[in-house]
Design a protein around this motif. Structure first.
Motif, mmCIF file in Angstrom:
data_model
loop_
_atom_site.group_PDB
_atom_site.id
_atom_site.type_symbol
_atom_site.label_atom_id
_atom_site.label_comp_id
_atom_site.label_asym_id
_atom_site.label_seq_id
_atom_site.Cartn_x
_atom_site.Cartn_y
_atom_site.Cartn_z
ATOM 1 N N GLY A 1 0.834 -1.199 0.000
ATOM 2 C CA GLY A 1 0.000 0.000 0.000
ATOM 3 C C GLY A 1 0.864 1.242 0.000
ATOM 4 O O GLY A 1 2.100 1.176 0.002
ATOM 5 N N ASP A 2 0.204 2.397 -0.006
ATOM 6 C CA ASP A 2 0.917 3.667 0.038
ATOM 7 C C ASP A 2 1.634 3.804 1.376
ATOM 8 O O ASP A 2 1.047 3.553 2.436
ATOM 9 C CB ASP A 2 -0.060 4.834 -0.125
ATOM 10 N N GLU B 149 -10.769 -9.255 1.818
ATOM 11 C CA GLU B 149 -11.852 -8.302 1.575
ATOM 12 C C GLU B 149 -11.758 -7.094 2.495
ATOM 13 O O GLU B 149 -11.976 -5.963 2.066
ATOM 14 C CB GLU B 149 -13.200 -8.994 1.710
ATOM 15 N N GLU B 150 -11.418 -7.310 3.769
ATOM 16 C CA GLU B 150 -11.311 -6.172 4.689
ATOM 17 C C GLU B 150 -10.141 -5.270 4.329
ATOM 18 O O GLU B 150 -10.257 -4.045 4.343
ATOM 19 C CB GLU B 150 -11.182 -6.651 6.134
ATOM 20 N N LYS C 106 -8.716 -4.887 1.315
ATOM 21 C CA LYS C 106 -9.016 -4.186 0.060
ATOM 22 C C LYS C 106 -10.078 -3.107 0.251
ATOM 23 O O LYS C 106 -9.998 -2.043 -0.358
ATOM 24 C CB LYS C 106 -9.451 -5.190 -1.016
ATOM 25 N N ALA C 107 -11.077 -3.373 1.100
ATOM 26 C CA ALA C 107 -12.156 -2.407 1.322
ATOM 27 C C ALA C 107 -11.647 -1.139 2.012
ATOM 28 O O ALA C 107 -12.270 -0.074 1.897
ATOM 29 C CB ALA C 107 -13.266 -3.037 2.154
ATOM 30 N N SER C 108 -10.515 -1.241 2.680
ATOM 31 C CA SER C 108 -9.964 -0.074 3.386
ATOM 32 C C SER C 108 -9.539 1.025 2.421
ATOM 33 O O SER C 108 -9.474 2.186 2.813
ATOM 34 C CB SER C 108 -8.758 -0.494 4.237
ATOM 35 N N GLY C 109 -9.204 0.659 1.186
ATOM 36 C CA GLY C 109 -8.690 1.634 0.235
ATOM 37 C C GLY C 109 -7.219 1.944 0.437
ATOM 38 O O GLY C 109 -6.627 2.663 -0.357
ATOM 39 N N ARG C 110 -6.627 1.420 1.511
ATOM 40 C CA ARG C 110 -5.219 1.700 1.812
ATOM 41 C C ARG C 110 -4.296 0.614 1.274
ATOM 42 O O ARG C 110 -3.104 0.858 1.097
ATOM 43 C CB ARG C 110 -5.036 1.832 3.314
ATOM 44 N N HIS D 70 -3.282 -1.895 -1.693
ATOM 45 C CA HIS D 70 -3.461 -2.024 -3.141
ATOM 46 C C HIS D 70 -3.351 -3.464 -3.622
ATOM 47 O O HIS D 70 -3.936 -3.828 -4.629
ATOM 48 C CB HIS D 70 -2.433 -1.175 -3.886
#
Length: 85
Positions: free
Chosen positions: A17-18, A73-74, A76-80, A82
């Motif tokens: 992730g970022d 799923e949790e 990925k759903a965070s948006g944080r 990738h």
């Protein structure tokens, strides 16, 4: 011929992730909810060459596909996160 990609229990999760000051803490917190018992020795972090991304590798005890699916799923759903491997 269908073959499982994982045999259980398995002990690995990699998340990309970022880079952010709290990214590692965030990933470990989410993973801990699905696979309790993570210690500092179970976590390694590698920043990308440019410092934009961070890869968090965790040693976990994954017991089956439903657990891994819920974790994936949790995250990925965070948006944080990738990418989850």
């Amino acid at each position: 011929d269908h073959r499982d990609l994982h045999s259980f229990p398995t002990r690995r999760s990699s998340d990309l992730g970022d880079a952010a000051p709290d990214f590692v803490e965030f990933v470990v917190g989410v993973v801990e909810q699905h696979a309790p018992g993570i210690s500092n020795d179970d976590v390694t972090v590698k920043d990308s060459r440019g410092g934009r991304f961070a890869s968090v590798n965790l040693k976990i005890v994954a017991t089956g596909e439903p657990q891994l699916k819920a974790l994936f799923e949790e995250l990925k759903a965070s948006g944080r996160v990738h990418m989850v491997l």
